[in-house]
Design a protein around this motif. Structure first.
Motif, PDB file in Angstrom:
ATOM      1  N   ASN A   1       0.820  -1.214   0.000  1.00  0.00           N
ATOM      2  CA  ASN A   1       0.000   0.000   0.000  1.00  0.00           C
ATOM      3  C   ASN A   1       0.850   1.259   0.000  1.00  0.00           C
ATOM      4  OD1 ASN A   1      -2.454  -1.265  -0.108  1.00  0.00           O
ATOM      5  ND2 ASN A   1      -2.685  -1.361   2.112  1.00  0.00           N
ATOM      6  N   TYR A   2       1.946   1.242   0.707  1.00  0.00           N
ATOM      7  CA  TYR A   2       2.808   2.417   0.762  1.00  0.00           C
ATOM      8  C   TYR A   2       3.455   2.691  -0.597  1.00  0.00           C
ATOM      9  CZ  TYR A   2       6.529   5.601   2.034  1.00  0.00           C
ATOM     10  OH  TYR A   2       7.370   6.672   2.090  1.00  0.00           O
ATOM     11  N   ARG A   3       3.750   1.656  -1.332  1.00  0.00           N
ATOM     12  CA  ARG A   3       4.448   1.802  -2.613  1.00  0.00           C
ATOM     13  C   ARG A   3       3.508   1.997  -3.793  1.00  0.00           C
ATOM     14  NH1 ARG A   3       8.870  -2.921  -1.422  1.00  0.00           N
ATOM     15  NH2 ARG A   3      10.036  -1.709   0.110  1.00  0.00           N
TER      16      ARG A   3
ATOM     17  N   LEU B   1      -7.359 -10.967   1.271  1.00  0.00           N
ATOM     18  CA  LEU B   1      -7.942 -12.140   0.614  1.00  0.00           C
ATOM     19  C   LEU B   1      -6.923 -13.151   0.084  1.00  0.00           C
ATOM     20  CD1 LEU B   1     -11.129 -10.956  -1.280  1.00  0.00           C
ATOM     21  CD2 LEU B   1     -10.954 -12.598   0.572  1.00  0.00           C
ATOM     22  N   PRO B   2      -5.867 -12.737  -0.642  1.00  0.00           N
ATOM     23  CA  PRO B   2      -4.940 -13.763  -1.130  1.00  0.00           C
ATOM     24  C   PRO B   2      -4.270 -14.532   0.003  1.00  0.00           C
ATOM     25  CG  PRO B   2      -4.172 -11.566  -1.735  1.00  0.00           C
ATOM     26  CD  PRO B   2      -5.520 -11.417  -1.128  1.00  0.00           C
TER      27      PRO B   2
ATOM     28  N   GLY C   1      -4.735 -17.982  -4.409  1.00  0.00           N
ATOM     29  CA  GLY C   1      -3.984 -16.977  -3.658  1.00  0.00           C
ATOM     30  C   GLY C   1      -2.778 -16.472  -4.414  1.00  0.00           C
ATOM     31  N   LEU C   2      -2.034 -17.388  -5.040  1.00  0.00           N
ATOM     32  CA  LEU C   2      -0.850 -16.983  -5.799  1.00  0.00           C
ATOM     33  C   LEU C   2      -1.214 -16.167  -7.039  1.00  0.00           C
ATOM     34  CD1 LEU C   2       1.293 -20.233  -5.549  1.00  0.00           C
ATOM     35  CD2 LEU C   2       1.649 -18.067  -4.348  1.00  0.00           C
ATOM     36  N   ILE C   3      -2.310 -16.546  -7.699  1.00  0.00           N
ATOM     37  CA  ILE C   3      -2.743 -15.804  -8.884  1.00  0.00           C
ATOM     38  C   ILE C   3      -3.177 -14.385  -8.505  1.00  0.00           C
ATOM     39  CG2 ILE C   3      -4.579 -15.665 -10.625  1.00  0.00           C
ATOM     40  CD1 ILE C   3      -4.337 -18.751 -10.847  1.00  0.00           C
ATOM     41  N   VAL C   4      -3.944 -14.254  -7.422  1.00  0.00           N
ATOM     42  CA  VAL C   4      -4.390 -12.925  -6.999  1.00  0.00           C
ATOM     43  C   VAL C   4      -3.196 -12.060  -6.614  1.00  0.00           C
ATOM     44  CG1 VAL C   4      -5.704 -11.681  -5.239  1.00  0.00           C
ATOM     45  CG2 VAL C   4      -6.696 -13.676  -6.329  1.00  0.00           C
TER      46      VAL C   4
ATOM     47  N   VAL D   1      -1.398 -10.987  -9.847  1.00  0.00           N
ATOM     48  CA  VAL D   1      -2.138  -9.959 -10.574  1.00  0.00           C
ATOM     49  C   VAL D   1      -1.978  -8.605  -9.901  1.00  0.00           C
ATOM     50  CG1 VAL D   1      -4.483  -9.182 -11.151  1.00  0.00           C
ATOM     51  CG2 VAL D   1      -3.790 -11.513 -11.653  1.00  0.00           C
ATOM     52  N   ARG D   2      -2.052  -8.584  -8.580  1.00  0.00           N
ATOM     53  CA  ARG D   2      -1.898  -7.310  -7.868  1.00  0.00           C
ATOM     54  C   ARG D   2      -0.494  -6.751  -8.037  1.00  0.00           C
ATOM     55  NH1 ARG D   2      -5.357  -8.242  -2.368  1.00  0.00           N
ATOM     56  NH2 ARG D   2      -7.328  -8.602  -3.444  1.00  0.00           N
ATOM     57  N   ILE D   3       0.511  -7.599  -7.931  1.00  0.00           N
ATOM     58  CA  ILE D   3       1.886  -7.136  -8.119  1.00  0.00           C
ATOM     59  C   ILE D   3       2.067  -6.610  -9.533  1.00  0.00           C
ATOM     60  CG2 ILE D   3       4.276  -7.919  -8.304  1.00  0.00           C
ATOM     61  CD1 ILE D   3       3.657  -9.845  -5.976  1.00  0.00           C
ATOM     62  N   HIS D   4       1.535  -7.333 -10.506  1.00  0.00           N
ATOM     63  CA  HIS D   4       1.668  -6.915 -11.899  1.00  0.00           C
ATOM     64  C   HIS D   4       0.969  -5.575 -12.147  1.00  0.00           C
ATOM     65  CE1 HIS D   4       1.989  -7.136 -16.223  1.00  0.00           C
ATOM     66  NE2 HIS D   4       0.679  -6.936 -16.321  1.00  0.00           N
ATOM     67  N   CYS D   5      -0.254  -5.426 -11.659  1.00  0.00           N
ATOM     68  CA  CYS D   5      -0.994  -4.180 -11.887  1.00  0.00           C
ATOM     69  C   CYS D   5      -0.317  -2.998 -11.209  1.00  0.00           C
ATOM     70  CB  CYS D   5      -2.432  -4.316 -11.389  1.00  0.00           C
ATOM     71  SG  CYS D   5      -3.436  -5.376 -12.430  1.00  0.00           S
TER      72      CYS D   5
END
Length: 137
Positions: A52-54, A85-86, A116-119, A122-126
């Motif tokens: 969240n900070y980054r 959630l993940p 969990g790994l997919i979510v 996806v969050r890291i990628h976005c």
């Protein structure tokens, strides 16, 4: 006190690795299980705070949260639940592996861990994509 960057960056993953080791070594000792759960919760909270900070879209994120809290937008999960959630999926998969009988535990545990790994991916990628697009402007 400031930690060296490699140690600082690897702290959540070190917590997850130690948690996994304690869970594997769990031999009906409740203290080990409690320590593993504590490390898992600490590592996931640390990962969420850093993520969240980054964020590069913090201003838009704050505006969205204020609209949700005023009731202008419905259907959104609270932020703490959305961000967790993940990690709930991952711990749910591990619990399935340990508590359910073998054929069903493998299927359900694997699906939850993969979700969990997919979510997380996806969050890291976005968030990384937002970071790259912000730097190119």
């Amino acid at each position: 006190m400031r930690l060296p960057t490699p140690l600082y960056e690897s702290t959540p993953y070190l917590c997850f690795a130690t948690c996994s080791l304690l869970a594997i070594l769990y031999n009906q000792v409740p203290a080990m299980l409690l320590a593993a759960l504590t490390l898992y919760l600490y590592g996931s909270a640390l990962w969420i705070m850093r993520s969240n900070y980054r964020r590069r879209d913090r201003r838009e994120h704050r505006l969205l949260l204020s609209q949700i809290s005023r009731g202008n937008i419905e259907g959104y999960l609270p932020e703490w639940l959305y961000e967790s959630l993940p990690f709930f999926y991952l711990i749910g998969g591990v619990i399935c592996y340990t508590l359910i009988s073998p054929p069903l535990s493998f299927i359900s545990g694997t699906l939850l861990v993969l979700a969990g790994l997919i979510v997380l991916r996806v969050r890291i990628h976005c968030r990384h994509e937002l970071k790259q697009s912000a730097s190119s402007i």
